[in-house]
Enzyme design. Structure first.
Site, PDB file in Angstrom:
ATOM      1  N   ASP A 164       1.392  -5.368   8.246  1.00  0.00           N
ATOM      2  CA  ASP A 164       0.948  -4.756   8.405  1.00  0.00           C
ATOM      3  C   ASP A 164      -0.652  -5.477   8.261  1.00  0.00           C
ATOM      4  O   ASP A 164      -0.534  -6.099   6.902  1.00  0.00           O
ATOM      5  CB  ASP A 164       1.003  -3.779   6.806  1.00  0.00           C
TER       6      ASP A 164
ATOM      7  N   ARG B   6     -12.608  -3.612  -6.733  1.00  0.00           N
ATOM      8  CA  ARG B   6     -11.806  -4.864  -5.778  1.00  0.00           C
ATOM      9  C   ARG B   6     -13.561  -4.690  -5.564  1.00  0.00           C
ATOM     10  O   ARG B   6     -14.167  -3.898  -4.799  1.00  0.00           O
ATOM     11  CB  ARG B   6     -11.510  -3.764  -5.364  1.00  0.00           C
TER      12      ARG B   6
ATOM     13  N   TYR C 145     -11.035   1.105  10.626  1.00  0.00           N
ATOM     14  CA  TYR C 145     -12.018   1.712   9.830  1.00  0.00           C
ATOM     15  C   TYR C 145     -12.585   0.358   8.846  1.00  0.00           C
ATOM     16  O   TYR C 145     -13.471   0.981   8.069  1.00  0.00           O
ATOM     17  CB  TYR C 145     -12.495   2.233   9.828  1.00  0.00           C
ATOM     18  N   LYS C 146     -11.352  -0.569   8.560  1.00  0.00           N
ATOM     19  CA  LYS C 146     -12.258  -1.857   7.250  1.00  0.00           C
ATOM     20  C   LYS C 146     -12.783  -3.386   7.802  1.00  0.00           C
ATOM     21  O   LYS C 146     -13.994  -2.617   8.607  1.00  0.00           O
ATOM     22  CB  LYS C 146     -10.667  -2.227   6.586  1.00  0.00           C
TER      23      LYS C 146
ATOM     24  N   PHE D 205       0.493  -1.000   0.202  1.00  0.00           N
ATOM     25  CA  PHE D 205      -0.018  -0.071   0.265  1.00  0.00           C
ATOM     26  C   PHE D 205       0.456   1.346   0.405  1.00  0.00           C
ATOM     27  O   PHE D 205       1.513   0.742   0.661  1.00  0.00           O
ATOM     28  CB  PHE D 205      -0.681  -0.058   1.317  1.00  0.00           C
TER      29      PHE D 205
HETATM   30  C1  LIG Z   1      -5.670   1.021   4.079  1.00  0.00           C
HETATM   31  C2  LIG Z   1      -4.045   0.538   4.432  1.00  0.00           C
HETATM   32  C3  LIG Z   1      -3.570   1.982   4.928  1.00  0.00           C
HETATM   33  C4  LIG Z   1      -4.070   3.304   5.949  1.00  0.00           C
HETATM   34  O1  LIG Z   1      -3.128   4.290   6.302  1.00  0.00           O
HETATM   35  P1  LIG Z   1      -4.208   5.024   7.437  1.00  0.00           P
HETATM   36  O2  LIG Z   1      -2.959   6.016   7.810  1.00  0.00           O
HETATM   37  O3  LIG Z   1      -5.369   4.506   7.243  1.00  0.00           O
HETATM   38  O4  LIG Z   1      -4.981   5.931   5.811  1.00  0.00           O
HETATM   39  C5  LIG Z   1      -2.446   1.237   5.410  1.00  0.00           C
HETATM   40  N1  LIG Z   1      -1.916  -0.013   4.915  1.00  0.00           N
HETATM   41  C6  LIG Z   1      -2.566  -0.599   4.686  1.00  0.00           C
HETATM   42  C7  LIG Z   1      -1.782  -1.474   3.896  1.00  0.00           C
HETATM   43  C8  LIG Z   1      -3.929  -0.667   4.218  1.00  0.00           C
HETATM   44  O5  LIG Z   1      -4.303  -1.317   3.118  1.00  0.00           O
END
Ligand SMILES: *Cc1c(COP(=O)(O)O)cnc(C)c1O
Length: 412
Positions: free
Chosen positions: A207, A381, A232-233, A130
């Site tokens: 992660d 997705r 939040y996911k 990401f």
């Molecule tokens: C959604 C996601 C993030 C989001 O990071 P934020 O700091 O909450 O914006 C980070 N890493 C991964 C792998 C994600 O899927």
């Protein structure tokens, strides 16, 4: 999976779903939404969320006012962390804390990890991770004069043990990888990768943003060092809900995180002249934690606890398998390709498909209440949040994608 299952309709799969009863705990089909396939980006709220927040505003905040810090809130980041550790992360108490965003926690934990042994100056990461993970690592490498060892991984897969073997050495300080890849949905072999990393004498940070709450995680059993993830996911904490961080207990006395604040200090209310970090996981806090924003996820953690993460995983695998069956039957003939693993054991809870028309198709889907997400340049997705997504809702979504592809073709 079996031919027998392949012949089952969405209605039959819903009727036989032992977790079907959980759907009623989530906000439903308001505002014209007929198929919500984006619970991996922003989970639906648990229905009780509004009432829980109102109670919080009236009670702990409104009545108890500042007394609530002593009565409850000081411990909230670790109490919610422990509960999350128990129901979804395979983490014993005292190692998980809730606060900051995933990006900020990545920074704090990565900086702490790479400072541990200055003789090791390389960090391993992959091109498909990401963006925020890659950007934070690039920033830290620049700041600390470290070298990034990039893994070029198959976009439809993710980091494999064989990829790692080629780059690990006595110079490796840290490996950073996603347990479930945000784009392909590839589920990494976390146990094997953690072991390989440790064999090289390095630390690993997982992660868990796309696995926590949908795929069983066993941080203690894997002997993982560090982990972060979003709430939040699949944890349905709401937009910008604070993230979580895990640090293995054995590292607490050896790591030092870089953003020193009063809430991570040993005795915040001593108002000391000098910073002395708290012992244990609290040292990874910085400023006042977002207590208000932690409340919604607690409802989801209770639902995950009731359902059981193994049962959630079973449903998740059936959902992604059904998605692939429907895609094969109805979309592949229109030129759609599957960019996610076919092996359910190597797949998280979303499926990514590709077609050159998908940018336009996705915009049209949103207008008719079918909500997957678009991932540039040509991916849709399909996120399947096991406790809140039905098989019928999934079928409706795939059907709509097929109709919009035909539309797009006709317009040309
Ligand atoms: C959604 C996601 C993030 C989001 O990071 P934020 O700091 O909450 O914006 C980070 N890493 C991964 C792998 C994600 O899927």
């Amino acid at each position: 999976m079996s031919e027998e299952r392949r012949t089952m309709t969405s209605a039959q799969l819903d009727a036989e779903d032992p977790l079907a009863g959980f759907r009623r705990h989530f906000a439903g089909s308001e505002d014209g939404v007929v198929s919500y396939l984006d619970g991996n980006s922003l989970g639906r709220p648990v229905l009780q969320t509004a009432a829980r927040l109102a109670d919080f505003a009236d009670g702990a905040w409104g009545r108890r006012l500042i007394r609530s810090w002593d009565e409850a809130w000081m411990e909230e980041p670790t109490r919610v962390g422990d509960r999350l550790g128990a129901v979804a992360l395979g983490a014993a108490p005292g190692q998980t804390v809730v606060g900051d965003s995933t990006s900020v926690l990545l920074y704090k934990l990565i900086r702490a990890a790479v400072d541990l042994d200055p003789s090791r100056a390389e960090i391993v990461l992959d091109r498909e991770n990401f963006p925020t993970d890659r950007f934070i690592l690039e920033g830290i490498a620049a700041e600390r004069g470290l070298t990034l060892r990039w893994l070029e991984v198959d976009r439809a897969a993710g980091v494999q043990p064989a990829d790692l073997r080629t780059v690990l050495s006595e110079r490796t300080a840290l490996v950073v990888a996603s347990h479930v890849a945000y784009r392909s949905g590839f589920l990494a072999d976390a146990k094997a990768i953690t072991e390989l990393t440790h064999d090289a004498g390095a630390l690993i940070l997982w992660d868990l943003s796309h696995s926590a709450g949908s795929v069983p995680v066993h941080l203690d059993a894997w002997r993982a060092d560090l982990a972060v993830g979003c709430s939040y996911k699949y944890l349905n904490g709401g937009p910008g809900a604070p993230a979580f961080g895990y640090v293995r207990a054995g590292l607490h006395s050896r790591l030092s995180q870089p953003i020193w604040g009063w809430m991570g200090a040993d005795d915040p209310f001593a108002m000391d002249r000098d910073y002395r970090p708290a012992t244990g996981i609290r040292q990874f806090l910085t400023g006042t934690p977002a207590i208000l924003a932690m409340q919604p996820m607690k409802l989801m953690l209770e639902l995950i606890g009731q359902a059981g993460i193994e049962a959630i995983r079973q449903k998740s695998m059936l959902l992604t398998e059904h998605a692939l069956d429907l895609i094969d039957d109805r979309l592949v003939s229109s030129g759609v390709t599957v960019a996610s693993p076919r092996d359910p054991a190597r797949r998280g809870s979303h499926v990514t498909i590709e077609h050159p028309d998908f940018r336009d198709v996705c915009a049209r889907l949103w207008r008719r209440g079918v909500i997957p997400d678009f991932r540039s340049p040509s991916g849709i997705r399909i996120g399947l949040s096991p406790l809140s997504t039905t098989f019928a809702e999934l079928e409706l979504g795939v059907e709509a994608i097929g109709e919009e592809l035909v539309e797009a073709e006709n317009r040309r």
